[in-house]
Design an enzyme around this catalytic site. Structure first.
Site, PDB file in Angstrom:
ATOM      1  N   HIS A  60       1.074   7.573  -3.773  1.00  0.00           N
ATOM      2  CA  HIS A  60      -0.293   7.133  -4.025  1.00  0.00           C
ATOM      3  C   HIS A  60      -0.324   5.727  -4.609  1.00  0.00           C
ATOM      4  O   HIS A  60      -1.388   5.125  -4.719  1.00  0.00           O
ATOM      5  CB  HIS A  60      -1.059   8.130  -4.915  1.00  0.00           C
ATOM      6  CG  HIS A  60      -0.539   8.285  -6.305  1.00  0.00           C
ATOM      7  ND1 HIS A  60       0.376   9.260  -6.664  1.00  0.00           N
ATOM      8  CD2 HIS A  60      -0.809   7.618  -7.447  1.00  0.00           C
ATOM      9  CE1 HIS A  60       0.627   9.179  -7.956  1.00  0.00           C
ATOM     10  NE2 HIS A  60      -0.084   8.182  -8.455  1.00  0.00           N
TER      11      HIS A  60
ATOM     12  N   ASP B  37       4.384  13.046  -2.094  1.00  0.00           N
ATOM     13  CA  ASP B  37       3.770  11.895  -2.759  1.00  0.00           C
ATOM     14  C   ASP B  37       4.894  10.922  -3.101  1.00  0.00           C
ATOM     15  O   ASP B  37       5.411  10.908  -4.208  1.00  0.00           O
ATOM     16  CB  ASP B  37       3.044  12.360  -4.023  1.00  0.00           C
ATOM     17  CG  ASP B  37       2.306  11.228  -4.735  1.00  0.00           C
ATOM     18  OD1 ASP B  37       2.338  10.090  -4.231  1.00  0.00           O
ATOM     19  OD2 ASP B  37       1.698  11.495  -5.787  1.00  0.00           O
TER      20      ASP B  37
ATOM     21  N   GLY C  12      -0.361   5.947 -16.254  1.00  0.00           N
ATOM     22  CA  GLY C  12       0.648   4.935 -16.487  1.00  0.00           C
ATOM     23  C   GLY C  12       2.036   5.478 -16.312  1.00  0.00           C
ATOM     24  O   GLY C  12       3.007   4.739 -16.227  1.00  0.00           O
TER      25      GLY C  12
ATOM     26  N   SER D 241       2.823   7.621 -13.694  1.00  0.00           N
ATOM     27  CA  SER D 241       3.042   8.003 -12.293  1.00  0.00           C
ATOM     28  C   SER D 241       4.132   7.177 -11.630  1.00  0.00           C
ATOM     29  O   SER D 241       4.268   5.997 -11.873  1.00  0.00           O
ATOM     30  CB  SER D 241       1.764   7.825 -11.483  1.00  0.00           C
ATOM     31  OG  SER D 241       0.909   8.902 -11.633  1.00  0.00           O
TER      32      SER D 241
ATOM     33  N   SER E 187       4.063  12.546  -9.928  1.00  0.00           N
ATOM     34  CA  SER E 187       2.900  12.499  -9.033  1.00  0.00           C
ATOM     35  C   SER E 187       1.603  12.537  -9.830  1.00  0.00           C
ATOM     36  O   SER E 187       0.844  11.578  -9.865  1.00  0.00           O
ATOM     37  CB  SER E 187       2.953  13.670  -8.045  1.00  0.00           C
ATOM     38  OG  SER E 187       1.773  13.736  -7.266  1.00  0.00           O
TER      39      SER E 187
END
Length: 435
Positions: free
Chosen positions: A213, A242, A322, A324, A340
């Protein structure tokens, strides 16, 4: 372009410092300790590392067929527990011969998989997630605070229709979302994310994995000083994962196979490994530093507002915006996952989901660490070795103590936008001591 390390933001560490130091204490103090633990009463049951347990469980899953009901790692006893549906003593003995504990349960994996398919078809509403919990031999369904009214009724009705003892619903206080917003990180197209693990691509180029993402949001990625790092080559989100691959524009970029734990400590990453339910894991993020927890489910499905993502690892490790894209790993230096999203925060807790590194590497055709040496064979680690008979699989002979972790290269930066898991080298030393 010559690659350089980005300075860490001390401001973020100030709030998380105590926690990170504790996490590092878990990891490092016992770094050189090895444990013995042969069970005199059950000589065939052996202690093993989590990585070895995952390998053994995979082998048993294939041999037990429809009677296999999942497996989990008991970190307290360092033993693998394998669920066997039914009362077939011969199958139980097969489990015990492999050095694991056989547990008789009601549901086999086929029944549990059928339940998850029904949930996907009939109750796949945003704000829900599910994964098989082998410890309870049920599908654990979680609904966040946005699931109310008709959506809640639909979910509850679907779970009830699965039958008694197949699935259980619980509430999450937070809201499922990709973690994007804050932390020292890498930047692209107004989004801020974190570097997960450095890798080598099939053509020998250096790059890194992060959350998908993140890479769907921008093609070019820079460090906190605005210097261009590289370009996104592949992205998956939502859908079957992801994850994204970014390759460095500079062939000579400094890209060590390490995770930065903060305070000058680094952990060498020796390779990728499968997760095991019950396994202790560590997460590094620029917002909340170093944190630890346990794997609670595998092959999880999460229905984010942006779409459904499947095949994730579910944990109770806290994370915040912050964090991810950052790294999930073991104290032995095995790369496990990429952050994720999830619900909650590091004050209230919650669920956090990770993209398995093994499937991301396979999808993009890359390797991490020493591709020629399976995790646990010979180097790295904190000395958690198998003590029983016939030790086999990853982690059986790991010894030594690698400290620190590091993807310093992309940490730092004060940017804006959607943060994912700040660069690995972000702010460490505050969340969880490595045991």
């Amino acid at each position: 372009m010559s690659h350089r390390r980005i300075p860490k933001r001390k401001a973020v560490l100030a709030g998380a410092g105590a926690v990170g130091i504790a996490a590092a204490a878990i990891l490092l103090p016992q770094a050189n300790a090895s444990q013995s633990g042969q069970d005199d009463d059950r000589p065939t049951v052996r202690t093993m590392t989590a990585a070895s347990a995952a390998q053994t469980a995979k082998q048993l899953a294939g041999s037990l067929g429809d009677s296999y009901g999942g497996a989990y790692y008991d970190a307290g006893t360092r033993r693998l527990v394998v669920n066997v549906a039914g009362e077939d003593r011969a199958l139980a003995e097969r489990v015990e011969a492999a050095g694991a504990v056989a547990k008789t349960v009601r549901n086999g994996v086929a029944a549990l998989a059928g339940a998850t398919r029904t949930l996907s078809a009939e109750a796949g509403v945003p704000g829900t997630a599910w994964a098989v919990d082998p410890r309870t031999n049920q599908v654990l369904v979680t609904a966040d605070r946005t699931v109310t009214g008709a959506r809640w009724d639909r979910l509850e009705s679907t779970v009830r229709g699965l039958g008694e003892g197949v699935a259980e619903i619980r509430r999450s206080k937070g809201e499922f979302r990709p973690f994007a917003d804050g932390g020292d990180a890498i930047f692209g197209g107004g989004a801020r994310c974190s570097l997960g693990f450095n890798v080598t691509t099939s053509d020998g180029a250096r790059g890194f994995l992060t959350a998908g993402h993140c890479t769907v949001a921008a093609q070019q990625w820079s460090d906190g000083n605005g210097a261009l790092l590289g370009s996104a080559q592949e992205s998956v989100f939502p859908g079957e994962g992801d994850f994204g691959l970014v390759t460095y524009d500079d062939p000579a970029a400094e890209a060590p196979d390490e995770v930065d734990l903060g305070d000058g400590q680094r952990l060498a990453i020796r390779g990728a490994a499968e997760a095991a339910v019950g396994q202790q894991v560590f997460r590094m993020g620029s917002t909340t530093g170093l944190r630890d927890g346990q794997v609670t489910g595998l092959n999880a499905t999460v229905n984010y507002p942006e779409g459904t993502v499947t095949g994730l690892i579910q944990t109770d490790v806290c994370a915040e915006p912050g964090d991810s894209g950052g790294s999930l790993f073991t104290r032995d230096g095995d790369a496990i996952g990429l952050t994720s999203g999830g619900s909650g925060d590091c004050d209230a807790g919650g669920e956090t989901f990770f993209q398995p590194v093994t499937t991301a590497l396979a999808a993009v055709g890359a390797t991490i660490g020493d591709a020629e040496q399976p995790p646990g064979q010979g180097q790295g680690g904190v000395g958690e070795e198998d003590q029983g008979q016939g030790g086999q699989g990853p982690g059986d002979q790991g010894q030594g103590s690698e400290e620190g972790a590091g993807q310093d290269q992309q940490a730092g930066g004060q940017g804006q936008g959607a943060d994912d898991q700040g660069h690995q080298g972000g702010q460490g030393g505050q969340g969880a001591d490595l045991p």
